[in-house]
Structure formats: structure tokens, C-alpha cells
Design a protein around this motif. Sequence first.
Motif, PDB file in Angstrom:
ATOM      1  N   HIS A 114       0.830  -1.212   0.000  1.00 15.45           N
ATOM      2  CA  HIS A 114       0.000   0.000   0.000  1.00 15.45           C
ATOM      3  C   HIS A 114       0.859   1.254   0.000  1.00 15.45           C
ATOM      4  CE1 HIS A 114      -3.587  -2.415   1.786  1.00 15.45           C
ATOM      5  NE2 HIS A 114      -3.499  -2.544   0.462  1.00 15.45           N
ATOM      6  N   LEU A 172      -1.112   4.284  -1.750  1.00  8.57           N
ATOM      7  CA  LEU A 172      -2.441   4.294  -1.126  1.00  8.57           C
ATOM      8  C   LEU A 172      -2.333   4.818   0.303  1.00  8.57           C
ATOM      9  CD1 LEU A 172      -3.831   0.863  -2.324  1.00  8.57           C
ATOM     10  CD2 LEU A 172      -4.730   3.109  -2.906  1.00  8.57           C
ATOM     11  N   ASP A 173      -1.146   4.799   0.839  1.00 11.38           N
ATOM     12  CA  ASP A 173      -0.947   5.230   2.215  1.00 11.38           C
ATOM     13  C   ASP A 173       0.425   5.898   2.279  1.00 11.38           C
ATOM     14  OD1 ASP A 173      -1.531   5.610   4.816  1.00 11.38           O
ATOM     15  OD2 ASP A 173      -1.672   3.486   5.366  1.00 11.38           O
ATOM     16  N   ARG A 200      -1.329   7.014  -9.408  1.00 10.47           N
ATOM     17  CA  ARG A 200      -1.886   5.666  -9.271  1.00 10.47           C
ATOM     18  C   ARG A 200      -2.716   5.317 -10.497  1.00 10.47           C
ATOM     19  NH1 ARG A 200      -3.343   6.631  -4.229  1.00 10.47           N
ATOM     20  NH2 ARG A 200      -5.533   6.967  -4.708  1.00 10.47           N
ATOM     21  N   LEU A 203      -2.868  -2.118  -9.768  1.00  8.55           N
ATOM     22  CA  LEU A 203      -2.981  -2.845  -8.497  1.00  8.55           C
ATOM     23  C   LEU A 203      -3.853  -4.075  -8.667  1.00  8.55           C
ATOM     24  CD1 LEU A 203      -3.521   0.278  -6.268  1.00  8.55           C
ATOM     25  CD2 LEU A 203      -1.813  -1.449  -5.751  1.00  8.55           C
ATOM     26  N   PHE A 241      -5.477  -7.271  -6.240  1.00  6.46           N
ATOM     27  CA  PHE A 241      -5.668  -7.631  -4.830  1.00  6.46           C
ATOM     28  C   PHE A 241      -6.019  -9.103  -4.683  1.00  6.46           C
ATOM     29  CE2 PHE A 241      -6.966  -3.244  -5.468  1.00  6.46           C
ATOM     30  CZ  PHE A 241      -6.135  -2.590  -4.567  1.00  6.46           C
ATOM     31  N   PHE A 274      -8.514 -10.278  -3.084  1.00  5.81           N
ATOM     32  CA  PHE A 274      -9.966 -10.526  -3.206  1.00  5.81           C
ATOM     33  C   PHE A 274     -10.549  -9.855  -4.449  1.00  5.81           C
ATOM     34  CE2 PHE A 274      -9.010 -10.736   1.378  1.00  5.81           C
ATOM     35  CZ  PHE A 274      -9.293 -12.068   1.581  1.00  5.81           C
ATOM     36  N   HIS A 321     -11.636  -7.529  -5.890  1.00  4.85           N
ATOM     37  CA  HIS A 321     -12.164  -6.173  -5.762  1.00  4.85           C
ATOM     38  C   HIS A 321     -12.681  -5.591  -7.060  1.00  4.85           C
ATOM     39  CE1 HIS A 321     -11.296  -6.137  -1.669  1.00  4.85           C
ATOM     40  NE2 HIS A 321     -10.086  -5.623  -1.657  1.00  4.85           N
ATOM     41  N   LEU A 336     -16.079  -4.122  -9.010  1.00  2.00           N
ATOM     42  CA  LEU A 336     -17.317  -3.493  -8.534  1.00  2.00           C
ATOM     43  C   LEU A 336     -18.520  -4.342  -8.955  1.00  2.00           C
ATOM     44  CD1 LEU A 336     -16.567   0.242  -9.369  1.00  2.00           C
ATOM     45  CD2 LEU A 336     -16.324  -0.950  -7.194  1.00  2.00           C
ATOM     46  N   ARG A 355     -16.182  -0.690   0.583  1.00  2.00           N
ATOM     47  CA  ARG A 355     -15.132  -1.371  -0.160  1.00  2.00           C
ATOM     48  C   ARG A 355     -15.052  -0.825  -1.586  1.00  2.00           C
ATOM     49  NH1 ARG A 355     -14.690  -6.699  -3.001  1.00  2.00           N
ATOM     50  NH2 ARG A 355     -16.754  -5.958  -3.569  1.00  2.00           N
ATOM     51  N   ASP A 356     -16.221  -0.619  -2.196  1.00  2.00           N
ATOM     52  CA  ASP A 356     -16.234  -0.102  -3.572  1.00  2.00           C
ATOM     53  C   ASP A 356     -15.585   1.271  -3.654  1.00  2.00           C
ATOM     54  OD1 ASP A 356     -17.812  -2.294  -3.628  1.00  2.00           O
ATOM     55  OD2 ASP A 356     -19.253  -1.467  -5.054  1.00  2.00           O
ATOM     56  N   ILE A 414     -11.979   0.783  -3.586  1.00  2.00           N
ATOM     57  CA  ILE A 414     -11.485   0.318  -4.887  1.00  2.00           C
ATOM     58  C   ILE A 414     -11.349   1.487  -5.847  1.00  2.00           C
ATOM     59  CG2 ILE A 414     -12.008  -1.104  -6.884  1.00  2.00           C
ATOM     60  CD1 ILE A 414     -13.616  -2.907  -4.906  1.00  2.00           C
ATOM     61  N   ALA A 437      -8.445   3.427  -5.023  1.00  2.00           N
ATOM     62  CA  ALA A 437      -7.223   2.719  -5.392  1.00  2.00           C
ATOM     63  C   ALA A 437      -6.965   2.842  -6.889  1.00  2.00           C
ATOM     64  CB  ALA A 437      -7.341   1.255  -4.995  1.00  2.00           C
ATOM     65  N   VAL A 450      -8.587   4.670   2.451  1.00  2.00           N
ATOM     66  CA  VAL A 450      -8.612   3.610   1.454  1.00  2.00           C
ATOM     67  C   VAL A 450      -8.129   2.279   1.993  1.00  2.00           C
ATOM     68  CG1 VAL A 450      -7.883   2.989  -0.850  1.00  2.00           C
ATOM     69  CG2 VAL A 450      -8.008   5.380  -0.182  1.00  2.00           C
ATOM     70  N   VAL A 451      -6.955   2.315   2.658  1.00  2.00           N
ATOM     71  CA  VAL A 451      -6.311   1.041   2.985  1.00  2.00           C
ATOM     72  C   VAL A 451      -7.149   0.157   3.877  1.00  2.00           C
ATOM     73  CG1 VAL A 451      -3.922   1.580   2.567  1.00  2.00           C
ATOM     74  CG2 VAL A 451      -5.009   2.417   4.625  1.00  2.00           C
ATOM     75  N   THR A 483     -10.238  -0.150   3.937  1.00  2.00           N
ATOM     76  CA  THR A 483     -11.362  -0.768   3.243  1.00  2.00           C
ATOM     77  C   THR A 483     -10.921  -1.911   2.348  1.00  2.00           C
ATOM     78  OG1 THR A 483     -11.202   0.712   1.375  1.00  2.00           O
ATOM     79  CG2 THR A 483     -12.528   1.447   3.218  1.00  2.00           C
ATOM     80  N   LEU A 484      -9.642  -1.899   1.954  1.00  2.00           N
ATOM     81  CA  LEU A 484      -9.206  -2.898   0.970  1.00  2.00           C
ATOM     82  C   LEU A 484      -8.643  -4.160   1.594  1.00  2.00           C
ATOM     83  CD1 LEU A 484      -7.434  -0.624  -1.622  1.00  2.00           C
ATOM     84  CD2 LEU A 484      -9.635  -1.740  -1.824  1.00  2.00           C
ATOM     85  N   ARG A 485      -8.338  -4.083   2.885  1.00  2.00           N
ATOM     86  CA  ARG A 485      -7.561  -5.159   3.485  1.00  2.00           C
ATOM     87  C   ARG A 485      -8.332  -6.468   3.561  1.00  2.00           C
ATOM     88  NH1 ARG A 485      -2.748  -4.143   6.155  1.00  2.00           N
ATOM     89  NH2 ARG A 485      -3.182  -1.924   6.138  1.00  2.00           N
ATOM     90  N   TYR A 486      -9.600  -6.350   3.817  1.00  2.00           N
ATOM     91  CA  TYR A 486     -10.355  -7.588   4.071  1.00  2.00           C
ATOM     92  C   TYR A 486     -11.449  -7.776   3.037  1.00  2.00           C
ATOM     93  CZ  TYR A 486      -8.031  -6.322   8.335  1.00  2.00           C
ATOM     94  OH  TYR A 486      -7.102  -5.930   9.223  1.00  2.00           O
ATOM     95  N   GLU A 487     -11.880  -8.988   2.983  1.00  2.00           N
ATOM     96  CA  GLU A 487     -12.996  -9.304   2.091  1.00  2.00           C
ATOM     97  C   GLU A 487     -14.275  -8.746   2.677  1.00  2.00           C
ATOM     98  OE1 GLU A 487     -14.422 -11.828  -1.138  1.00  2.00           O
ATOM     99  OE2 GLU A 487     -14.132  -9.742  -0.655  1.00  2.00           O
TER     100      GLU A 487
END
Lengths: 246, 571
Positions: A57, A62-63, A89, A95, A97, A99, A101, A103, B457-458, B461, B464, B564-565, B567-571
Motif C-alpha cells: 500500500h 495508497l498510504d 496511481r 494494483l 488484490f 480478493f 475487488h 465493482l 469497499r467499492d 477500490i 485505489a 482507502v487502505v 477498506t481494501l484489506r479484508y474481504e
Amino acid sequence: MKHPEKQPLLKAQNLHKAYRRGAHRVEVLQGASLCVHPGEFVAVMGQSGSGKSTLLHLLGTLDVPDKGEIYFQGHRVDGLNSRARDRLRNQSIGLVFQFYHLLPELTLLENVLCPLMIRYGYWAYRWRRRQLEQRARELLAQLGLDHRLHHRPQELSGGELQRGAIARALVTEPQLLLADEPTGNLDAQTGQEILRLLSCLHRQQGLTIVMVTHDPQVAAVADRVLQLAQGVLNPLDQKVLWRAAG
Amino acid sequence: MYKYLLCWRYLRARWIALASVVSVTLGVATMIVVNAVMSGFQHEMHMRLKGILGDVIIEARSFDGLPDPDAHLEQIRRQVGQELASATVSVHVPAMLSFQVAGRWITRPVTLIGIDPATCAQTCRFAEYLQHPANRRRVSFRLHEGGYFVRDPEGGPKAGLRRGMELAGWPWRRYRARQQLLAPTPEPEPGDQSSQPQKQLQDGRDLKPVEISAMQLATWGTSAQVALQVYETLLEQLSYEVVESRITEEGGLELLVGPRQEAAAASPEDPFAAAAPQQSDFDPAREQHTGCILGMAIASIRRSDGSEDFLLLPGDDVKLTLPTAGTPPKAVTETFTVVDFYFSKMSEYDSNFVFVPIDKLQQLRGMIDPQSGVRFVSSIQLKLKDPARAQWVRDRLRQVFPARFYVVQTWRDRQGPLLAAVQMETAILNVLLFLIIAVAGFGILAIFFMIVVEKTRDIGILKALGAHSTGILGAFLGYGMALGAVGAGVGLALGLLLVWKLNQVADALGQLTGHRVFDPAIYYFYEIPTRVEPATVAWIVLGALAIAVLASVWPACRAARLRVVETLRYE
Ligand SMILES: Nc1ncnc2c1ncn2[C@@H]1O[C@H](COP(=O)(O)OP(=O)(O)O)[C@@H](O)[C@H]1O
Ligand SMILES: [Mg+2]
């Protein structure tokens, strides 16, 4: 060094990052440094909870790190304002991920086009629409998803989703692809497919990839593997890796 | 670009969010319907309130009126001639109307108005309220052979039958003459026949209450004190007297009248004997007295099915007792023949006004100076080419006609309190209804928060992928706007549809509940009047949109500020 004459694409020096959890601080990164040259495929390996995602990240803007510097193509990026980081970015970093991600309300094609929609305003996008859609379709065809263009994410399998996510990351033609456990949520065989796809992109198109994973077998695909432990990055011997991978 | 696509997709995919705008829809629909009805009522009210008034009215402060209207008109023409469409003069005076029903005399207070038939019809809405087609074309005080409207021609298909109206005119008069019902049998009784004696004095005399509303007094341009004096004179003529009088808070007059003490003791002689014309050669079957036009509610009794019965018909004779000009006023009585009805649906007017030719009234009241022949009138009514210029004309005329002697008003000034009351009502109702939409706004707020949480989460994304916070903000505000637009749009359609079919809906409701929503006997309407004003509708829709956007501002800001971070870390 493999390419001593070239400027590194991505350089991180002495990164520190800590999270505050209740009363005590969790020091996740404590002086991690790395240098990635154009065309390299680097894997970062570490146990779960070792701070791989945190590192990625930071590299992906992102961070921001608590301490340390990140250079992208020679320019320092960790101090940039949020709008400039968003643009970087959007234009230069892809990027992927664990999962996927994607939409859920958009079709696969729309998901892939999403970064381009973000890049262009309404009229600019409409103006280029045919050309951009063409690019997205070609990319999806290349990844074997041309029969899934108008499907929603919930209608696709894990492997298809991850390939879609990769297409979305590549549609902007970035200089750098960051992948966070891209196989982490897939069965072994599909995982292998994704890995094959990544190394194929790396070899054929010279794509620079930084991938983090906890799995030595996955890391083994890369040219170079770094170990993240106790908040610092160390080069990992290929032999150790082969042994770990079995 | 993604904002629009996302708004659109969210709108299509999230039906639950649409639930939040149902309240907006209902709010907008109700507001449109209520405003249309209020506006319809108000429009009708305006038409009715304007009634017999011109755009600008000039009156004398003196009860005797203003002399020589022609000279006044000349001066008015000099001042505002280019604005003037037409002008007319009139005489207003309180009077007592007496007529016989089934052998009993009914006497009631009315406002007697002398008009000039030729100019009155051009200046104010008078002719269009008459109930004979020929009179609508050209006002006349002659009795017609027949052809009076048997149903309200403006009432639409639901207008009730006017029982007996088919006989009205000369046939009725001939019939009444044959029955010898036109000869006066004097035994007048003040008050309405329906009203029971309220009180008895110690000496056994019956007392009747008579009420004169503030509005009625306003149409005479007199104060309650002057009116009381006039009534005492009139009642004296009819062998009655005012036992008790009270001025109400609204400025109206409440009287308690009873037979005069000495008259009660002696046997009552014919109070009309002195005034009754010597009519040895008068043939009521072929001749008429001077014509008068009665407010229809004086003569008719309205049933709840909308049909009407009549106490009097065109062709009948009535007696009018009125005060003469000069101090102190004396009372005179004269017989008139009813030739038509005035029906403006403004019950205050319809139950109080009696119109007679102005010449006759001036002559009866002695408003013609015997030496010079100069006539007096109560008011001059002006009709303007452009009614919107009324205020300008009023101000101009106020400069010429000093306020000490004249009252110059627009018709709106004259009806000010009533108009203001209606306006106030509309305003309050609108505030209340808008609160409903505001409540709907909180519904949107709540559901939006839910959506933001669900879409965390969206949002991560999108960020990101390079979306900026302002873009996310825009997407969610746009979403709110889109929801508001859907809500308000459907509400608009629903509201307009309801307004369009309102009478059918009211009928259906009436049948369902067995209770009439809208009783024509009360409102004098056969249908609910509606009037859609585009500007009002636009305000309602814009207001609803604004509320939807406002309600989404907060959640949208939250969405934009999300880190952001995490929200993205987990499912
Ligand atoms: N927002 C946060 N607040 C507190 N602790 C966090 C936060 N994010 C991550 N951590 C902690 O930082 C450590 C590293 O997390 P992460 O980078 O996700 O590890 P990895 O991806 O290697 O599994 C973990 O111990 C995690 O619990
Ligand atoms: Mg991780």
C-alpha cells in the motif's frame, strides 16, 4: 545489480509504518528498503501479518509512511498531495488484490474500463470511447475472457475474476504492477494459471511486477525474492526458497 | 465519467434506496394536489370576491354619497383616462326585504344596490351571474316570458335541478295574479321564518335575532353605528323596534328586534298601507313593478343533492323598505317585481344583494337635488384596460380625491382581510407539507448512510484506481440527486394525475366511505376546483430535489473521506 546503468523504477528507503491499536503501537515496518528496476519481477515473501500488504500500500501510494522515502522513476512520491498521488496511481501503477475487488454493479468490461473512466471526464471519455473500449476488449481477449464481457462479477469464477482484475490493472498501460497475494484466494491449479499469466506478461511485455505472497511456491516464479521479517526486507537465497517450496 | 455510470447503476441495482424516495414521491404528490386545490379555491374565491367590484372603487365617506358623478368621471378621465376601460356608478344602501311565503311575511336585512344596467355589465362581473340568457347578453329589469336557467349553466353535468324555475317569468306572474297572491297581506315579521323566538320580554312580545355581518356592512361602506341608526328607522316603519343591539368583535352588528310596544298593544295596522301605490288600474297579470334582481340564496333553499327549491321566483312581488338620504333618514317602502336572480356562488353576496335600477333608487331615496337635478351616488367603479395597473391608478386618484371625503381603493384593498386569510392558510399548509418532504429527507439520509457503509469497499477500490475524493463526493451527491429526481418525478406525475382525476377520486372515496367528501350544498361547487400553477409545481419539485441533495451531502462527505487502505484489506 542487474541493470546498473538504468535508473530504478521504484526505490524505497528505510520505510517505517506503525499502527496504533488501543494503547500500544504495532510497529509493522521498521526500515524496509527495496529497489526495483524496470522489467524486473520481484516477489516479497513473509508470514501472514508480517506487513506485506502494508508495504504494498505504501509502494502503491495508497498510504503514506511514517518515515522513509519512496521514489517512482526518480521522483519522490510519498510527500505528494493526494490529488497528485491519485493521478500517479491512475496512470502509472496497476494494483491487483487478493480478493479481486471488482465493482459488483458493473459488468466485467465496465470494470476494466473503470480506471479509464476515472482518468477522463465525461466528454473526453465519450470522445475516445470506441478506442478505449477496443483496448479493453483486446486485453480481455488476450486473457481469455472475451466471452465474459457483459457478465457481472457474481457470475464469474475466482480465476476469471482475478484475470479481470489483472486486465483492469493493465488497461491503463502502467509501468508497474503491484500484486497483493494474487493467488491467495484461488485453488492451486487456478493459482498456477494466474502465476503463469503474470510471468508471461513479465517475459513477453517486459512488465515490472512487485508481488507479495506468503507462499514460497508462488514466490519462486519471480526473478528475485525478498523476505519481509521483523519489519525489514532481506534478499532471500534461491536455494532456501527451493527448499521451502519443496 | 465513472460517476454517471455508477449513479445510474446504483439507481438500477438498489431498489431499497428507491424505497427512501417513496416519501419524497408522496410528499411531492400531496403538495401538488393540495396546492392545486387551494389555488383552485383561491381562484374561485377571487372571482367571487371580486364579484360586483370594479378594479378601482371610489366611494364617499358620507353616507349620503358623492354628488354629480359625471363631474367626478370627467376628472377621473383627465387623470387616468388612458388606463380606463369603462366606469359605472352605483348606490349601496341597507334595506329590509319583505315577501310572503305561504301567507306569512318574511322580512330580512339585505343590501340594496342601485346599478346602471348599461355600464355595470361592462365594468364588473355582474351580467355573467344572472340566470336568464338574455340578461347575460344585455342586463334588463324587465320580466321575461320564460327561459330562466333550470340548472346552473356553469355547474357542469352534476348541477342540480332548480325546482319550479321552468315556470319563472310571466307565466308565474299570471298564475300568481290569478290566485290573487300578489296583493299584499300585510303581516310582516322580521327575521327568518325558520328562526325560532329566542327570548320573550315580560310583556310577552316575541323577539327575533337579526345578524348583519361585518362584510355586509363593508359593502355599504358604513360603520356599525350608522347601520344601527338606519335599522332603527327601517324597523320603525315596519312597526318593530330594536330591543337590544351589540357590535361584534369582527365589526358586525347583532340586533334583537321585536314588535313596537305601542304597536304590540294596538292591533297592527297595515304597515305598507301608506307606502303602497294606489293601483286601481294596475293589472298584475300584465304589468310589473320596477324590476329587481335578487341574490339567489335569498329566495332558494339548497338541498344536499344540489337541487334547489324556491321561496320566490322571477315574477313574484317583494317589498323593499329603505332609508332616505338626508338627516335624519326616513324609511320608505316600495314594491318591486323580481325579474332575475344573481348567483355568484359567493354566499355572502348571494344571500344579501338585491339590485334595482339606480334611477329608481336615487328617486326613492331623494338623492336627486330638486333644484339642480344633480344626482348622488355611493360609489364609482372603474374597470381598467390592464387590471395590474390598479395600484398606480389608485395612487394617482388619491392625489385628486382627498382622503377626508373619499375612499379610493382597489378591489383587493377592499377585500384585503379575506384575501389575506386565504393566503395565510395556503402558506401554513405549505409549510406543514414541506415538513413532510423534510422528514423524507431524513429517510434519505439514513438509507444513504447505509449505502455508504455497504459501499465502503467499492469506494476504496475506486480510490485505489485513482478516483479523487471530490469525484467520490460528486458520485454520491449525484446519486442523491438522481434519487430525488426519481422521487420528485414520480411524485410530479402522480400529483398531476391525481389533480386531473380528483373529482373521480373524491366520488370513489365518497362511495367507499358512504360520506360525501365534497358537499355541493355547502360549497356551492359541483366539482372540486383545481388549478395547477406551473411556478408552484416547479418550486415543489426543486425543493424536493434540494432536500434529497442536502440529505446526501453528509453521507457523501463521509464516503469521500474514507481511508482507502482499511477498506481494501479484508474481504
Ligand atoms: N489499520 C490497522 N490498524 C491496526 N493494525 C493494523 C492495521 N492494518 C494492519 N494492521 C496490523 O499490521 C500488521 C500487518 O498487517 P498486513 O500488512 O495486512 O500483513 P500481511 O499482509 O503480511 O498479512 C498486522 O499485525 C495487522 O494486524
Ligand atoms: Mg495481506
